[in-house]
Design a protein around this motif. Structure first.
Motif, mmCIF file in Angstrom:
data_model
loop_
_atom_site.group_PDB
_atom_site.id
_atom_site.type_symbol
_atom_site.label_atom_id
_atom_site.label_comp_id
_atom_site.label_asym_id
_atom_site.label_seq_id
_atom_site.Cartn_x
_atom_site.Cartn_y
_atom_site.Cartn_z
ATOM 1 N N PRO A 39 0.963 -1.382 0.486
ATOM 2 C CA PRO A 39 0.522 -0.242 0.245
ATOM 3 C C PRO A 39 0.863 1.320 0.229
ATOM 4 N N GLY A 91 -0.360 5.180 0.688
ATOM 5 C CA GLY A 91 -0.899 6.041 0.300
ATOM 6 C C GLY A 91 -1.121 7.439 -0.613
ATOM 7 N N SER A 109 -4.217 1.231 -0.141
ATOM 8 C CA SER A 109 -4.413 1.861 1.330
ATOM 9 C C SER A 109 -5.645 3.159 1.678
ATOM 10 N N TYR A 115 -5.768 1.636 7.627
ATOM 11 C CA TYR A 115 -5.360 2.127 9.490
ATOM 12 C C TYR A 115 -6.682 2.954 10.098
ATOM 13 N N THR A 152 -2.448 -2.160 9.270
ATOM 14 C CA THR A 152 -1.173 -1.360 9.584
ATOM 15 C C THR A 152 -1.345 -1.352 10.647
ATOM 16 N N ASP A 202 8.244 -7.123 3.116
ATOM 17 C CA ASP A 202 8.281 -5.985 2.107
ATOM 18 C C ASP A 202 9.737 -4.788 3.007
ATOM 19 N N ARG A 210 14.542 -3.902 -3.807
ATOM 20 C CA ARG A 210 15.162 -3.168 -5.448
ATOM 21 C C ARG A 210 14.693 -3.786 -6.528
HETATM 22 C C1 FNR Z 1 4.193 3.580 2.419
HETATM 23 N N1 FNR Z 1 3.395 2.644 3.126
HETATM 24 C C2 FNR Z 1 2.544 2.756 3.399
HETATM 25 N N2 FNR Z 1 2.037 1.366 4.083
HETATM 26 C C3 FNR Z 1 0.270 1.178 4.285
HETATM 27 O O1 FNR Z 1 0.725 0.536 5.161
HETATM 28 N N3 FNR Z 1 -0.186 2.243 3.835
HETATM 29 C C4 FNR Z 1 -0.423 3.173 3.339
HETATM 30 O O2 FNR Z 1 -0.418 4.509 3.489
HETATM 31 C C5 FNR Z 1 1.817 3.995 3.251
HETATM 32 N N4 FNR Z 1 1.575 4.191 2.731
HETATM 33 C C6 FNR Z 1 3.451 4.920 1.670
HETATM 34 C C7 FNR Z 1 3.019 5.438 1.267
HETATM 35 C C8 FNR Z 1 4.429 6.363 0.807
HETATM 36 C C9 FNR Z 1 4.985 6.960 -0.540
HETATM 37 C C10 FNR Z 1 5.842 4.938 0.715
HETATM 38 C C11 FNR Z 1 7.081 5.077 0.502
HETATM 39 C C12 FNR Z 1 5.160 3.719 1.346
HETATM 40 C C13 FNR Z 1 4.707 1.798 3.155
HETATM 41 C C14 FNR Z 1 4.619 0.759 2.440
HETATM 42 O O3 FNR Z 1 3.588 -0.186 2.219
HETATM 43 C C15 FNR Z 1 5.886 -0.481 1.989
HETATM 44 O O4 FNR Z 1 5.753 -1.094 3.641
HETATM 45 C C16 FNR Z 1 7.095 0.076 1.536
HETATM 46 O O5 FNR Z 1 7.179 1.391 0.742
HETATM 47 C C17 FNR Z 1 7.950 -0.908 1.503
HETATM 48 O O6 FNR Z 1 9.496 -0.604 1.340
HETATM 49 P P1 FNR Z 1 9.964 -0.099 0.139
HETATM 50 O O7 FNR Z 1 9.697 -1.383 -1.015
HETATM 51 O O8 FNR Z 1 9.799 1.560 -0.376
HETATM 52 O O9 FNR Z 1 11.206 0.377 0.368
#
Ligand code: FNR
Length: 387
Positions: A98, A100, A129, A153, A179, A314, A318
């Motif tokens: 997800p 956001g 998300s 959330y 989450t 996660d 990369r």
């Molecule tokens: C997220 N992540 C995240 N997780 C979640 O549970 N709900 C959310 O709304 C968001 N929003 C969010 C925004 C942005 C900009 C990022 C980069 C990440 C976390 C996401 O689900 C995930 O755990 C990480 O992005 C994994 O790491 P990598 O792949 O970005 O390194």
């Protein structure tokens, strides 16, 4: 049978007619291209993380501390990357985590729909998300045949949480991912420098503004008074008091598979198991929330404590090689966040589809060329700790 790795040769064959791929093949270039296209405030919001960003950097570098034993003459011409998750078969172990703000990462501001279309095109499930720019129902409608998951959330308004979960059920989502690591916002210096947060501008709040329970909390509609609606969102978003006693309530909300995201300690895995969850999601939120450490280091302990529960992983993935290493350390499925997010910025659904196909091709070729045919063959013994 086709292998995901065939994407490799397909690019060369297309190149014979002078055609080059529309998008580059690796993370650094995806990110660089997105940096050129995005508003710097949004770029920093996505690219940055908590504190000195050590957690997000070490999420990535942790993978380099493992080597994969190459095995020769293994007959790995055909690979099967399929997995079983919550009673369904998926062609690959890859998932979209997800994000956001993915809704505003694409020029048309429908990035959630674009991500859903990429999911439909690839069969890679999207975990949508709570913070969407389009309502969850519209996003689900774009998923096609691919099952999708809804990420919750948990707001401090129980009726609102219940409404979100029941809307997700009605829309057809295949599971709920709760989450836990974001009951408040992390310390993010890049965003602090801009003094900007997209949600406080009313962005990515479509699931709230379209929700009957949320709307019932307002005197004027979000359309008539977006500022009050946004401030009301800020007041309900997180619940710092949520604790293990609330798990029974969350569990009782739905018969859909329930997954807890942000679990890194074996004791928390055991509590989640005792609470009747269907899956564990090991993650350090891409290093954006608590400054903690590389998620990969936590994975083996989480897998051992999870027993027969599936573990989604996660943070820091990369490359396709990273996917193989996470699987070898026991993950059932592996999700990416920023990589497909940059894909959305580069080219909407087509950009994200390209990113996912690159990751799958590299994972598949990494398995094949190292002599592994199935995910079952990827055990910790195929890895060597690099010095
Ligand atoms: C997220 N992540 C995240 N997780 C979640 O549970 N709900 C959310 O709304 C968001 N929003 C969010 C925004 C942005 C900009 C990022 C980069 C990440 C976390 C996401 O689900 C995930 O755990 C990480 O992005 C994994 O790491 P990598 O792949 O970005 O390194």
């Amino acid at each position: 049978m086709a292998n995901f790795g065939d994407f490799n040769m397909a690019i060369y064959v297309t190149g014979l007619s002078g055609e080059k791929p529309a998008f580059p093949p690796g993370f650094d270039e995806w990110e660089a291209r997105a940096a050129e296209l995005l508003d710097p405030v949004v770029y920093d919001y996505v690219s940055g993380g908590a504190g000195d960003e050590h957690t997000q950097r070490s999420n990535v570098s942790a993978f380099k501390r493992w080597s994969i034993y190459p095995r020769m003459l293994a007959g790995a011409a055909e690979r099967d990357l399929s997995i079983e998750l919550f009673g369904r078969r998926y062609a690959s172990p890859l998932m979209m985590a997800p994000i956001g703000v993915v809704g505003i990462m694409h020029e048309g501001l429908h990035g959630d729909i674009e991500a859903a279309k990429a999911s439909a095109a690839t069969g890679v499930p999207l975990i949508g998300s709570t913070l969407m720019q389009d309502p969850m129902e519209d996003v689900h409608a774009a998923l096609g045949e691919t099952p999708g998951f809804y990420q919750l959330y948990t707001p401090n308004d129980r009726e609102l949480a219940e409404s979100f979960v029941h809307r997700a059920e009605a829309a057809g989502y295949a599971g709920i991912v709760v989450t836990l690591d974001t009951w408040g916002l992390g310390w993010r210096p890049r965003d602090l420098r801009h003094a900007a947060m997209p949600q406080l501008k009313g962005l990515c709040l479509a699931n709230y503004f379209s929700d009957p329970v949320f709307r019932s909390r307002l005197e004027k509609t979000p359309e008539d008074d977006p500022v009050t609606a946004t401030l009301t969102w800020a007041g309900v978003f997180g619940n710092p008091l949520l604790n293990w006693d609330d798990l029974a309530w969350l569990r009782g909300l739905t018969d859909l598979p329930l997954v807890l995201k942000g679990i890194c300690h074996p004791d928390d895995v055991r509590r989640a198991r005792d609470g009747g969850v269907d899956g564990i999601y090991c993650s350090t939120h891409g290093g954006r929330q608590a400054a903690s450490g590389p998620a990969l280091d936590f994975l083996p302990g989480v897998v051992a404590a999870a027993g027969d529960l599936p573990v989604i992983f996660d943070s820091g993935v990369r490359t396709g090689v990273d996917i193989v290493k996470a699987l070898a350390l026991g993950a059932t499925a592996v999700a990416v966040g920023r990589p497909y997010g940059w894909g959305i910025t580069m080219g909407g659904a087509a950009g994200a589809e390209h990113v996912l196909r690159c990751l799958l091709a590299e994972a598949d070729l990494t398995m094949g060329l190292n002599g592994y045919r199935t995910i079952q063959e990827l055990t910790p013994e195929v890895l060597m700790r690099a010095t």
